[in-house]
Structure formats: C-alpha cells, structure tokens
Design an enzyme around this catalytic site. Structure first.
Site, PDB file in Angstrom:
ATOM      1  N   ASP A  61       0.878  -1.166   0.000  1.00  0.00           N
ATOM      2  CA  ASP A  61       0.000   0.000   0.000  1.00  0.00           C
ATOM      3  C   ASP A  61       0.915   1.216   0.000  1.00  0.00           C
ATOM      4  O   ASP A  61       1.646   1.461   0.970  1.00  0.00           O
ATOM      5  CB  ASP A  61      -0.883  -0.014   1.252  1.00  0.00           C
ATOM      6  CG  ASP A  61      -1.838   1.164   1.318  1.00  0.00           C
ATOM      7  OD1 ASP A  61      -1.630   2.151   0.571  1.00  0.00           O
ATOM      8  OD2 ASP A  61      -2.788   1.105   2.117  1.00  0.00           O
ATOM      9  N   ASN A  88       2.597   3.396 -11.748  1.00  0.00           N
ATOM     10  CA  ASN A  88       1.278   3.295 -12.363  1.00  0.00           C
ATOM     11  C   ASN A  88       0.132   3.365 -11.361  1.00  0.00           C
ATOM     12  O   ASN A  88      -0.981   3.736 -11.724  1.00  0.00           O
ATOM     13  CB  ASN A  88       1.199   1.979 -13.150  1.00  0.00           C
ATOM     14  CG  ASN A  88      -0.214   1.655 -13.587  1.00  0.00           C
ATOM     15  OD1 ASN A  88      -0.759   2.266 -14.496  1.00  0.00           O
ATOM     16  ND2 ASN A  88      -0.825   0.671 -12.907  1.00  0.00           N
ATOM     17  N   TYR A 152      -8.592  14.635  -9.562  1.00  0.00           N
ATOM     18  CA  TYR A 152      -7.746  13.628 -10.199  1.00  0.00           C
ATOM     19  C   TYR A 152      -6.743  14.301 -11.136  1.00  0.00           C
ATOM     20  O   TYR A 152      -5.553  13.988 -11.136  1.00  0.00           O
ATOM     21  CB  TYR A 152      -8.623  12.639 -10.963  1.00  0.00           C
ATOM     22  CG  TYR A 152      -7.863  11.568 -11.708  1.00  0.00           C
ATOM     23  CD1 TYR A 152      -7.398  10.434 -11.043  1.00  0.00           C
ATOM     24  CD2 TYR A 152      -7.609  11.687 -13.074  1.00  0.00           C
ATOM     25  CE1 TYR A 152      -6.692   9.448 -11.724  1.00  0.00           C
ATOM     26  CE2 TYR A 152      -6.916  10.703 -13.758  1.00  0.00           C
ATOM     27  CZ  TYR A 152      -6.455   9.591 -13.085  1.00  0.00           C
ATOM     28  OH  TYR A 152      -5.759   8.617 -13.765  1.00  0.00           O
TER      29      TYR A 152
END
Length: 251
Positions: A61, A88, A152
C-alpha cells in the site's frame, strides 16, 4: 535475437489490474524481471503465477511510509538490481468540486502524487550509479480540462511537474524520467464507469466521437509506450511525455 529488456529488473506499481497488469505482462514478455506491487494479494499472486520465472509479487500500500523501501528491497533481493520503475498505481476520483471533501482530495494525492514521489525517491537510492529509467503514468487530464475530474487531474498534473524536475536533476546520474499520458482506456475501471451511466452505449459513442483515431485505448497501447521508455531504444529520451490518447490532446 534478444528481447528488448533482457537483463533489466523493473518494478511496476498498481500491477494487479488494468494498465498495470498488462504492462507487467508485456515487460516480462520483453525479457524483464518484474516485481509487481499492489494491494490485491490474490490477483498479485495470480499474475506472477501466470508469468512464471522472473516474476515476484510484493503486497504494498503506497500510503504506507515503509512500502517503497520494502518493494525495492525485494527487487534487489530477488533479481540483484533495480533498473526500471513504472509508477502506475492511482486512485480515481470523479465528482463536482462543491461536493468533494478535503479528506478525499488528500487520499487521491496520497496515492497518485505522494506515492509516485516516494517510489521515485526510493528508486534513486536503489538504482546503480550508471543509470536507470523511471516511467510515470499520468493522464490526458493533466493537459485537458474535463468537468468533475479536477481533483484527479490536479494529482496527475503534480506528477507531470515532478517528472520534468526529476528528469533534469537525475540526468547526471544517467537516470531517465519520462511519463506516459493515457487517454480513455478500456480497463475494468472504464467498464464500471460506462455501466454506471444512464445510457452506456450512448456514453461510449460520445467518448469515441471525441477521439481523432476513433477508438478508446487498450492497455496494450499504453504498455507498448512504457516498454519503449524503459528500453535502451530511448537512451536519449528524458523529461518527455508520450500521449497515448488517439490524438485527443492534439485538438
């Protein structure tokens, strides 16, 4: 005939689905030793079992401060070196600005921006003195405004700015830093977004109508660009963005 990435060890974050999964598969097919990371242990194990030799999974994580060092330690222990990184892993966010909470904003930045920075910092310490390649996966949204995607987009814009500065700073060490900016890509996340719209077929047609090449990307399109940037074919390429968006941002 040798594969493009023979002898290179590459870490891929967010490798348990979508673009990350396909990228890990493509890198492995091109000869790389792959350390895949993600939070989904079952899918991570399934990935490395499918790949076989030269593949290792680390459950990670990226919001955990110890995660980056753990991942690169595993790469060195498994394959002897770190030659490449594909940043990514990302957390999606859609919603009107007036409704978003600052807690949600922080969560998006924690994964998308801070996670990328943490992995890059750890990579710099783990990579050999004679070079390496880091590829950050950003987004068309870092370059084009889309309603309800501001949070985002801002997180990916931060990664874009980070990529440029890191490329210049790390160039004397021969570490190249580039980014791939995908457009709309047919992943499970895209499918879920479509199915949640009022008229999925109409939404899909509308998406495609805005793309000059007339289709959405597939993960293989993005993976191909990543492989190029990690390979020696891109030995003189750093601080560069490859837009894998079918011409969307060229308009």
């Amino acid at each position: 005939m040798t594969a493009r990435l023979d002898g290179k060890s590459v870490v891929v974050t967010g490798a348990t689905s979508g673009i990350g999964w396909t990228t890990a598969v493509r890198l492995h097919a091109d000869g790389a030793c792959v350390v895949a990371t993600g939070r989904d242990v079952d899918r991570g194990r399934a990935l490395v079992e499918a790949l076989g030799d030269r593949a290792h999974f680390v459950a990670a994580d990226l919001t955990d401060p110890a995660a980056a060092d753990e991942v690169f330690g595993a790469c060195v222990a498994s394959f002897g070196a770190v030659d490449g990184v594909v940043n990514n892993a990302a957390l999606d966010h859609t919603g009107p600005l007036g409704a978003v909470s600052m807690d949600d904003v922080r969560k998006v930045f924690e994964v998308n921006a801070f996670g990328t920075i943490a992995m890059t910092r750890a990579a710099v310490l783990a990579m050999p003195r004679d070079g390496g390649s880091i590829v950050n996966v950003t987004s068309r949204l870092a370059y084009a405004g889309v309603p309800e995607m501001a949070v985002y987009a801002a997180s990916k814009g931060a990664v874009h700015a980070f990529t440029l500065s890191a490329a210049v700073e790390l160039a004397p060490r021969g570490i190249r830093v580039n980014e791939v900016a995908p457009g709309m890509t047919a992943t499970p996340l895209y499918d879920a977004w479509l199915s949640g719209s009022e008229d999925p077929e109409r939404t899909a047609r509308d998406v495609v109508s805005r793309i000059p090449l007339g289709r959405v990307a597939v993960p293989e399109d993005v993976a191909a660009a990543v492989v190029y940037l990690l390979s020696d074919d891109a030995a003189y390429v750093t601080g560069t963005t490859i837009n894998v968006d079918g011409g969307y941002t060229a308009q």
